[in-house]
Design an enzyme around this catalytic site. Structure first.
Site, PDB file in Angstrom:
ATOM      1  CE  LYS A 114      59.268  11.027  33.695  1.00 24.62           C
ATOM      2  NZ  LYS A 114      59.332  11.614  32.354  1.00 24.62           N
ATOM      3  CE  LYS A 197      48.402   7.576  32.673  1.00 24.73           C
ATOM      4  NZ  LYS A 197      48.608   8.919  32.322  1.00 24.73           N
ATOM      5  CE  LYS A 200      54.479   6.452  26.494  1.00 25.27           C
ATOM      6  NZ  LYS A 200      54.709   7.479  25.451  1.00 25.27           N
TER       7      LYS A 200
HETATM    8  P1  AMP Z   1      52.484   9.705  28.064  1.00 26.87           P
HETATM    9  O1  AMP Z   1      53.481   9.676  26.960  1.00 26.87           O
HETATM   10  O2  AMP Z   1      52.247   8.421  28.778  1.00 26.87           O
HETATM   11  O3  AMP Z   1      52.696  10.870  28.996  1.00 26.87           O
HETATM   12  O4  AMP Z   1      51.083   9.968  27.335  1.00 26.87           O
HETATM   13  C1  AMP Z   1      50.867  11.072  26.479  1.00 26.87           C
HETATM   14  C2  AMP Z   1      49.435  11.531  26.655  1.00 26.87           C
HETATM   15  O5  AMP Z   1      48.527  10.447  26.368  1.00 26.87           O
HETATM   16  C3  AMP Z   1      49.114  11.938  28.095  1.00 26.87           C
HETATM   17  O6  AMP Z   1      49.373  13.291  28.339  1.00 26.87           O
HETATM   18  C4  AMP Z   1      47.639  11.629  28.219  1.00 26.87           C
HETATM   19  O7  AMP Z   1      46.851  12.715  27.766  1.00 26.87           O
HETATM   20  C5  AMP Z   1      47.416  10.476  27.264  1.00 26.87           C
HETATM   21  N1  AMP Z   1      47.305   9.186  27.979  1.00 26.87           N
HETATM   22  C6  AMP Z   1      48.318   8.373  28.366  1.00 26.87           C
HETATM   23  N2  AMP Z   1      47.857   7.249  28.955  1.00 26.87           N
HETATM   24  C7  AMP Z   1      46.498   7.351  28.960  1.00 26.87           C
HETATM   25  C8  AMP Z   1      45.431   6.506  29.408  1.00 26.87           C
HETATM   26  N3  AMP Z   1      45.658   5.327  29.963  1.00 26.87           N
HETATM   27  N4  AMP Z   1      44.163   6.929  29.230  1.00 26.87           N
HETATM   28  C9  AMP Z   1      43.919   8.115  28.648  1.00 26.87           C
HETATM   29  N5  AMP Z   1      44.860   8.955  28.203  1.00 26.87           N
HETATM   30  C10 AMP Z   1      46.146   8.599  28.341  1.00 26.87           C
END
Ligand code: AMP
Ligand code: TRP
Length: 331
Positions: A114, A197, A200
């Site tokens: 980051k 993947k 967001k």
């Molecule tokens: P984030 O806020 O993007 O870090 O997502 C929170 C949690 O959601 C992560 O720690 C992952 O376990 C899960 N996650 C996020 N994106 C994916 C994805 N595309 N496929 C599966 N799990 C995801």
């Protein structure tokens, strides 16, 4: 046998969680609350590391809590709360900052990524101490397990190191928690770029299914999802990443095996298959959206639920903080 305690957190950095969050992590949270003593936290303080309009942060914090309830986190079973409602998180974080090495914190890959992206001038100190606040989030509740995605493994390792160091120097205050790396029910990829993947931070939302999308938007995203070569509905991540991703999504929501879906759709075209996946997703998301909107239409009630969660969280957290303060010599 007494219940195990679990704790996890999610940042309110967006209006809506996406299908990857839901199938990869949040469904597991719901599952874990039945046999464990679960603490789930909307980490609004962590979200301050990303500059956001104050009104928007308020809205997103409430929306995040509402979505967690809407997907099935039951505030009577789990302790659902907002991080900034429990001042012990910041208080313990300071103590931990004073026993964490500068080099140790500098090695966190999320910080390195980051801060490299942002450049030194745009990187705030909060981003640097982020994992130490996360250690406080966790250790205050003495959990046995911390269910998180693979990307958070290093932060939980740091948390364990901090806890062990503290206990060794000042006497045992903290339980040493284990990361429970969520073997996702499914890793969900972007519908437009199915080798990446679902995230967001994608450049375009066209391939990201948000829990609060309208049914029309969801249908449109599936219908225009990338189409692989060939005609067959077969799971083959290399040759058919798009179709494989759709099969994964279908299977995670319908509970049908990939093989049974392959035979169900044998001889059928991509178009028909995409429409059916979209319909399954829509029928799963529809009640989530409805419940979220209901909760958001009575914010006073939602805030009351979060206040009750905060009271329970504060009880546990303030006790741990007291032991830690006393162990380290604060009178
Ligand atoms: P984030 O806020 O993007 O870090 O997502 C929170 C949690 O959601 C992560 O720690 C992952 O376990 C899960 N996650 C996020 N994106 C994916 C994805 N595309 N496929 C599966 N799990 C995801
Ligand atoms: N850093 C985590 C993420 O980005 C969110 C988080 C903050 C968290 N505090 C936590 C996760 C405590 C688990 C436990 O996903």
């Amino acid at each position: 046998m007494s219940k195990k305690r679990v704790l996890s957190g999610i940042q309110p950095t967006h209006d809506s969680f996406h299908l990857g969050n839901y199938l990869g992590a949040l469904k597991q949270w719901v599952h874990l609350q039945s046999d464990n003593d679960a603490y789930y936290c909307v980490v609004d303080l962590h979200a301050l590391t990303v500059e956001t309009d104050p009104k928007l942060l308020q809205k997103r914090t409430l929306l995040s809590a509402a979505q967690l309830i809407a997907i099935g986190i039951d505030p009577n079973k789990s302790t659902l709360f907002v991080q900034s409602h429990v001042p012990a998180h910041n208080q313990l974080a300071w103590v931990f900052e004073c026993i964490t090495g500068f080099g140790e914190a500098s090695r966190m890959t999320q910080f390195k990524d980051k801060s490299q992206k942002g450049g030194a001038e745009r990187t705030n100190v909060g981003l640097f101490t982020y994992p130490i606040l996360q250690a406080a989030d966790i250790l205050l509740y003495q959990p046995d397990f911390v269910p998180v995605g693979e990307d958070q493994r290093q932060h939980v390792e740091l948390t364990r190191d901090i806890a062990e160091r503290f206990n060794k120097k000042f006497g045992k205050v903290f339980n040493i928690p284990q990361a429970q790396i969520i073997k996702s029910l499914a890793k969900i990829n972007d519908l437009q770029d199915p080798t990446a993947k679902m995230s967001k931070s994608a450049a375009s939302m066209a391939g990201v299914i948000e829990l609060l999308d309208t049914p029309e938007a969801t249908m449109k995203k599936f219908k225009s999802s990338v189409t692989d070569d060939g005609k067959e509905i077969k799971f083959d991540e290399k040759a058919k990443p798009g179709i494989s991703n759709l099969l994964t999504i279908h299977s995670a929501l319908s509970g049908k095996s990939i093989e049974s879906l392959e035979s169900q759709f044998s001889g059928k075209g991509y178009g028909e298959f995409k429409t059916e996946v979209a319909e399954i997703v829509i029928s799963n998301l529809e009640p989530i959206t409805r419940r979220t909107n209901e909760l958001m239409s009575d914010k006073a009630e939602l805030i009351k639920i979060l206040e009750i969660g905060a009271q329970r969280a504060n009880q546990v957290a303030s006790e741990t903080l007291k032991s830690a303060y006393s162990a380290i010599g604060l009178i």
